[in-house]
Scaffold this motif. Structure first.
Motif, short mmCIF file in Angstrom:
data_model
loop_
_atom_site.label_atom_id
_atom_site.label_comp_id
_atom_site.label_asym_id
_atom_site.label_seq_id
_atom_site.Cartn_x
_atom_site.Cartn_y
_atom_site.Cartn_z
N THR A 65 0.12 46.77 -65.42
CA THR A 65 -0.10 45.49 -64.75
C THR A 65 -0.80 45.73 -63.43
OG1 THR A 65 1.00 43.55 -63.78
CG2 THR A 65 2.21 45.63 -63.74
N ASN A 66 -1.57 44.76 -62.97
CA ASN A 66 -2.16 44.88 -61.64
C ASN A 66 -1.37 44.10 -60.60
OD1 ASN A 66 -2.85 42.30 -62.42
ND2 ASN A 66 -5.02 42.48 -61.94
N LEU A 67 -0.18 43.62 -60.99
CA LEU A 67 0.75 42.99 -60.06
C LEU A 67 2.14 43.54 -60.36
CD1 LEU A 67 1.09 40.83 -57.80
CD2 LEU A 67 1.73 39.24 -59.62
N GLY A 68 2.56 44.56 -59.61
CA GLY A 68 3.80 45.25 -59.89
C GLY A 68 4.99 44.66 -59.15
N ILE A 69 6.15 45.21 -59.46
CA ILE A 69 7.38 44.75 -58.81
C ILE A 69 7.31 44.93 -57.31
CG2 ILE A 69 9.83 45.28 -58.56
CD1 ILE A 69 9.25 43.68 -61.01
N LYS A 70 6.69 46.01 -56.84
CA LYS A 70 6.61 46.25 -55.39
C LYS A 70 5.74 45.22 -54.69
CE LYS A 70 2.70 49.49 -55.45
NZ LYS A 70 2.25 50.85 -55.08
N ASP A 71 4.94 44.46 -55.46
CA ASP A 71 4.10 43.42 -54.87
C ASP A 71 4.83 42.10 -54.70
OD1 ASP A 71 1.91 45.16 -54.78
OD2 ASP A 71 1.34 44.67 -56.85
N VAL A 72 5.98 41.95 -55.36
CA VAL A 72 6.71 40.68 -55.27
C VAL A 72 8.11 40.85 -54.67
CG1 VAL A 72 5.45 39.63 -57.18
CG2 VAL A 72 7.54 40.90 -57.65
N LEU A 73 8.56 42.12 -54.50
CA LEU A 73 9.84 42.39 -53.87
C LEU A 73 9.61 43.15 -52.57
CD1 LEU A 73 12.10 43.50 -56.88
CD2 LEU A 73 11.86 41.23 -55.88
N PHE A 74 10.37 42.79 -51.52
CA PHE A 74 10.18 43.39 -50.20
C PHE A 74 11.54 43.76 -49.61
CE2 PHE A 74 6.58 40.73 -51.08
CZ PHE A 74 5.50 41.40 -50.54
N ASN A 75 11.51 44.72 -48.69
CA ASN A 75 12.73 45.14 -48.00
C ASN A 75 12.78 44.48 -46.63
OD1 ASN A 75 14.32 47.03 -46.08
ND2 ASN A 75 14.94 47.69 -48.13
N ARG A 76 13.85 43.75 -46.37
CA ARG A 76 14.05 43.11 -45.08
C ARG A 76 15.49 43.36 -44.62
NH1 ARG A 76 9.54 43.28 -45.39
NH2 ARG A 76 7.91 41.73 -45.00
N ASN A 77 15.61 44.09 -43.51
CA ASN A 77 16.91 44.41 -42.93
C ASN A 77 17.83 45.09 -43.94
OD1 ASN A 77 16.18 43.14 -40.46
ND2 ASN A 77 16.71 41.13 -41.34
N GLY A 78 17.25 46.01 -44.71
CA GLY A 78 18.04 46.78 -45.66
C GLY A 78 18.34 46.07 -46.96
N LYS A 79 17.81 44.85 -47.14
CA LYS A 79 18.05 44.08 -48.36
C LYS A 79 16.74 43.86 -49.11
CE LYS A 79 22.06 41.54 -46.56
NZ LYS A 79 22.65 40.19 -46.31
N THR A 80 16.85 43.78 -50.42
CA THR A 80 15.68 43.48 -51.25
C THR A 80 15.56 41.97 -51.41
OG1 THR A 80 15.91 45.56 -52.48
CG2 THR A 80 14.60 43.82 -53.49
N VAL A 81 14.40 41.44 -51.02
CA VAL A 81 14.16 40.00 -51.11
C VAL A 81 12.87 39.75 -51.88
CG1 VAL A 81 15.36 39.54 -48.94
CG2 VAL A 81 12.88 39.91 -48.93
N THR A 82 12.72 38.54 -52.41
CA THR A 82 11.51 38.19 -53.12
C THR A 82 10.44 37.75 -52.13
OG1 THR A 82 11.97 35.83 -53.40
CG2 THR A 82 12.95 37.35 -55.00
N PHE A 83 9.24 37.57 -52.64
CA PHE A 83 8.12 37.13 -51.79
C PHE A 83 8.34 35.73 -51.23
CE2 PHE A 83 7.06 35.57 -56.00
CZ PHE A 83 6.51 34.32 -55.76
#
Length: 460
Positions: A65-83
């Motif tokens: 895919t040219n849009l991976g999980i790391k492109d829609v999930l982010f780390n904020r204050n030690g937590k995984t959040v969506t875009f």
């Protein structure tokens, strides 16, 4: 997690974690010890006969895919959040979003397989279950979810999806014509299970605080035995006096065989001299004639206004964009208003063909070491892709061979490898065409491409 991000997240997660590549381990194309080379070029043979372990002879799981999980999930204050989280800026998310976001699934599970010498050449028999899925997701749909009414117009046209599942019975034969040429072919009998083609040709939204205007043109063709569309009738807002009936769900009962087809694989190998060899193959050249083609359509381009979703730029309002987009996400069927057109009979659809081209060089001073360059091109319209691969292959003894390679193509750069143990009586291979470089805490690959292949066979 809000519903809007939940639905989009589930779609991307499911597509990414189920992604498999073009059914074969390309890392083994130039590896003489790999008995499934004939799956990529039917002209190739093997040194030994073999029988595959039922269900475990050739397993492939991979991601493209040219849009991976790391492109829609982010780390904020030690937590995984969506875009969709407000801590993730629109620029931060959208820089990774393409105009055309491609997701594809091609899987092949071998139920039974065997290869043996005879009839003047090498012969193969296999029974496989195959599944193909392709999705083209316009970037404007993700921009709409993230930006909201920041832009007044969103064009989410050319949203396409394709899926089919079928069984394959393949009979192959290859032989040498002379000292330089070897040719081969496979005849495949196809038993169709299910096919869906959806094309949302146009969907242009003009947002306003009092509602929105939409122009839509879409069609879904589904060939699944026992499928029936479910409909719902609603009014478009309090000022609408006309009921609207549209497809909002489907029901499948008593699924079974729903199509028949034929396909061929063709291949050739030319040995110029002791050092150089060239090869080419064309796989899956054929079709399936599908029955029970259930069609749902907008009947061409339609334009309408609605106040079902009234957007307020005030984030604290009851009808803020965040709240109303939840309803819009749940009401995508309402947006398109597909009409149930019934069973349109049978239709034929070509398979996605694959073209392989290879050149191989054997090191004169050590003929157990070979180098190869390979191009693989999937020919499937909007779901086409290509991959170039440079490999080194070594077979230091009769019972072991290995390959390492790098690739570049439609979905980016990758590194692959193969380890193959094939003593008499037991064979085992393990490999990847694209290594998994990083994982989320949940074990989900964060790279755009990742795969794992293995098999257990009995060579004799």
């Amino acid at each position: 997690m809000k519903k809007k991000s939940l639905y989009i997240g589930i779609a991307l997660f499911s597509a990414s974690t189920l992604m498999t590549q073009a059914q074969n381990l390309s890392s083994g194309y130039f590896n003489d010890g790999y008995i499934y080379r004939h799956e990529m070029n039917p002209a190739f043979d093997a040194d030994r006969n073999y029988i595959s372990l039922p269900g475990l002879g050739n397993l492939n799981v991979s991601l493209r895919t040219n849009l991976g999980i790391k492109d829609v999930l982010f780390n904020r204050n030690g937590k995984t959040v969506t875009f969709m989280n407000k801590a993730v800026t629109a620029n931060e998310f959208l820089k990774n979003v393409n105009d055309k976001n491609r997701i594809g699934l091609d899987s092949k599970i071998q139920i039974l397989g065997a290869g043996f010498k005879g009839f003047g050449g090498y012969n193969t028999i296999s029974i496989n279950i195959r599944e193909n899925i392709g999705i083209n997701l316009p970037g404007s749909l993700l921009r709409l979810a993230k930006e909201g009414p920041a832009n007044k117009t969103y064009d989410i046209s050319n949203f396409k999806a394709h899926a089919d599942a079928y069984a394959e019975i393949a009979l192959g034969h290859s032989r040498s014509i002379n000292d330089q040429w070897r040719v081969g072919g496979k005849l495949k009998f196809l038993l169709g299970g299910a096919n869906v083609d959806a094309e949302f040709k146009k969907a242009q939204l003009e947002l306003a605080e009092e509602g929105y205007t939409a122009q839509v043109d879409a069609e879904v063709q589904a060939s699944i035995k026992g499928l029936q569309y479910q409909t719902e009738t609603t009014m478009r807002g309090p000022n609408d006096n006309h009921p609207h009936t549209y497809v909002n769900d489907l029901d499948v009962d008593n699924t079974g065989l729903n199509g028949f087809g034929l396909a061929v694989d063709l291949g050739a190998e030319f040995k110029l001299n002791d050092e150089w060899a060239f090869s080419a193959s064309l796989l899956d050249l054929g079709f399936i004639n599908w029955n029970n083609n259930m069609v749902a359509s907008t009947n061409g381009l339609r334009t309408f206004n609605t106040d079902d979703y009234i957007f307020n730029t005030d984030d604290n309002a009851d009808n803020s964009f965040d709240n109303e987009i939840d309803n819009l996400t749940e009401g995508l069927a309402n947006l398109y208003e597909l009409q149930d057109m019934g069973d349109k009979g049978s239709r034929s659809r070509m398979l996605g063909a694959t073209l392989n081209l290879g050149a191989e060089y054997t090191l004169p001073v050590y003929n157990k070491l070979k180098f190869g360059i390979m191009n693989t091109t999937r020919i499937m319209g909007a779901y086409s892709w290509t991959d170039f691969r440079l490999s080194a292959n070594v077979a230091p003894c009769k019972i072991f061979s290995a390959s390492a390679n790098i690739s570049e193509g439609t979905y980016g750069f990758g590194f692959g490898w193969l380890l193959d143990f094939h003593p008499k009586g037991f064979g085992f291979f393990l490999g990847m065409d694209h290594c998994i470089t990083s994982l989320a805490k949940q074990g989900v690959p964060l790279t755009h491409q990742a795969d794992f292949s293995m098999g257990i066979n009995i060579p004799f």
